[in-house]
Design a protein around this motif. Structure first.
Motif, PDB file in Angstrom:
ATOM      1  N   SER A 178       0.811  -1.224   0.000  1.00  0.00           N
ATOM      2  CA  SER A 178       0.000   0.000   0.000  1.00  0.00           C
ATOM      3  C   SER A 178       0.838   1.265   0.000  1.00  0.00           C
ATOM      4  O   SER A 178       2.003   1.266   0.403  1.00  0.00           O
ATOM      5  CB  SER A 178      -0.905   0.008   1.240  1.00  0.00           C
ATOM      6  OG  SER A 178      -0.117   0.235   2.398  1.00  0.00           O
ATOM      7  N   ALA A 179       0.222   2.354  -0.444  1.00  0.00           N
ATOM      8  CA  ALA A 179       0.903   3.645  -0.506  1.00  0.00           C
ATOM      9  C   ALA A 179       1.273   4.154   0.885  1.00  0.00           C
ATOM     10  O   ALA A 179       2.228   4.908   1.047  1.00  0.00           O
ATOM     11  CB  ALA A 179       0.026   4.665  -1.218  1.00  0.00           C
ATOM     12  N   SER A 219       4.630   1.443   1.422  1.00  0.00           N
ATOM     13  CA  SER A 219       5.710   1.435   0.434  1.00  0.00           C
ATOM     14  C   SER A 219       5.546   2.539  -0.605  1.00  0.00           C
ATOM     15  O   SER A 219       4.554   2.579  -1.337  1.00  0.00           O
ATOM     16  CB  SER A 219       5.760   0.074  -0.271  1.00  0.00           C
ATOM     17  OG  SER A 219       6.014  -0.941   0.686  1.00  0.00           O
ATOM     18  N   ASP A 220       6.516   3.409  -0.674  1.00  0.00           N
ATOM     19  CA  ASP A 220       6.493   4.442  -1.710  1.00  0.00           C
ATOM     20  C   ASP A 220       6.719   3.806  -3.076  1.00  0.00           C
ATOM     21  O   ASP A 220       6.220   4.298  -4.085  1.00  0.00           O
ATOM     22  CB  ASP A 220       7.561   5.488  -1.385  1.00  0.00           C
ATOM     23  CG  ASP A 220       7.253   6.191  -0.073  1.00  0.00           C
ATOM     24  OD1 ASP A 220       6.439   7.127  -0.093  1.00  0.00           O
ATOM     25  OD2 ASP A 220       7.783   5.775   0.984  1.00  0.00           O
ATOM     26  N   PHE A 221       7.495   2.733  -3.091  1.00  0.00           N
ATOM     27  CA  PHE A 221       7.743   2.015  -4.343  1.00  0.00           C
ATOM     28  C   PHE A 221       7.750   0.509  -4.072  1.00  0.00           C
ATOM     29  O   PHE A 221       8.263   0.071  -3.044  1.00  0.00           O
ATOM     30  CB  PHE A 221       9.103   2.399  -4.932  1.00  0.00           C
ATOM     31  CG  PHE A 221       9.221   3.855  -5.295  1.00  0.00           C
ATOM     32  CD1 PHE A 221       8.773   4.322  -6.526  1.00  0.00           C
ATOM     33  CD2 PHE A 221       9.770   4.766  -4.398  1.00  0.00           C
ATOM     34  CE1 PHE A 221       8.873   5.671  -6.862  1.00  0.00           C
ATOM     35  CE2 PHE A 221       9.878   6.112  -4.728  1.00  0.00           C
ATOM     36  CZ  PHE A 221       9.426   6.569  -5.954  1.00  0.00           C
TER      37      PHE A 221
END
Lengths: 202, 202
Positions: free
Chosen positions: A142-143, A146-148
């Motif tokens: 999920s945002a 995890s940014d990426f």
């Protein structure tokens, strides 16, 4: 904030000697008996390929900690080993200090065929690199967490290989030539045979 | 020659689809109980990063073989798993077929700060990549066995990381974007979540 200690412990690593961004590897899902050697390899790969620290989240493994710290003491450099921190706290604290989280997963954007690595670099942020062992909680994707989500290839292989190759690419290979300060032992590279330089400290 | 069978089995991999050289990873010193997961990771990394086969030398581990072959069947491509071959026979047979042996060792020439990778590439030969587990016999360093001794950094870390990074650099990253043919499952890379394409074969 009740639990900011773990991330604060890493503050000293946020600006490393080369002036590049700092990367700390967070290993989730370690099971002491089953994963002992593999997690040791992940931690040693993190250290050798340029990460500044390692978080064994949600659990304790004194033997593992001792193994990794013994290598750092003998082979030099600074490498922080932390354990027991709940993973969500580690991520939250990291982000509160303006860092980003990058999740290594077979399902993510391909490090070779997408531009994900450039976008991570462009962020200019310190990176908490999340690696699982067994199946990770869906939240990892999920945002909020995890940014990426990055795939070091979309084939199954090894979190140890994934960490090493991610770091090698991120640092463009330079980490393998750097001198680890304060080492008791250094290898003198050779075409054949084994040669080390040992500082006996006397 | 009494024992040429193992190397012959690999003949089909000497020229792979991309027209580049073939690399087979030979794992020495595997101990079934202690190294099971680590050796599985080494084999899967070998496959994912572009090697065409894997030799578990001097020992048998049916469970390991089954694990790796299951991945290959499910995730596609051709990847040969061989076991039990005495390591010296494997090396001898490989060289008789005009291949070279490259030994990955912390004591070798540094892959980043030396020109060893260029020299290996310049040979134009198929490569048998030797990786140990516990301490390898001194012969591994000799000219009779290893044409090159290569250090994926001169710091201790992991044979799994070493194999992955060597292959990633050797193939210049292209292996991570290639399509593995005949797969039952393929990942559809995404920024978030998990998506696969499954061929149910009906």
């Amino acid at each position: 904030m009740a639990n900011s200690k773990p991330a604060q412990q890493f503050t000293q690593f946020n600006n490393n000697e080369a002036g590049t961004r700092g990367i700390v590897v967070l290993r989730w899902g370690h099971r002491a008996h089953r994963d002992a050697r593999l997690t040791t390899h992940v931690a040693l790969a993190a250290r050798a390929f340029g990460a500044t620290g390692f978080i064994l989240s949600d659990t304790f493994d004194e033997h593992l900690k001792a193994s990794v710290e013994k290598v750092t003491k003998r082979w030099g450099g600074k490498f922080r080993f932390e354990m027991g921190t709940p993973w969500k706290n580690a991520v939250r604290d990291w982000k509160m200090r303006d860092g980003i989280a990058v999740h290594l997963t077979i399902y993510g954007e391909n490090i070779q065929s997408s531009n994900v690595l450039s976008r991570i670099r462009a962020s200019g942020k310190n990176i908490l690199l999340l690696v699982g062992s067994r199946k990770v909680p869906p939240e990892f994707f999920s945002a909020e967490i995890s940014d990426f989500n990055v795939a070091v290839g979309n084939q199954p292989h090894s979190e140890c290989a994934a960490v090493a190759v991610f770091l090698d690419r991120f640092f463009e290979g330079k980490e393998l030539a750097k001198d680890f300060g304060d080492a008791m032992v250094r290898v003198i590279p050779q075409e054949r045979g084994k040669k080390t330089e040992v500082d006996h400290g006397v």
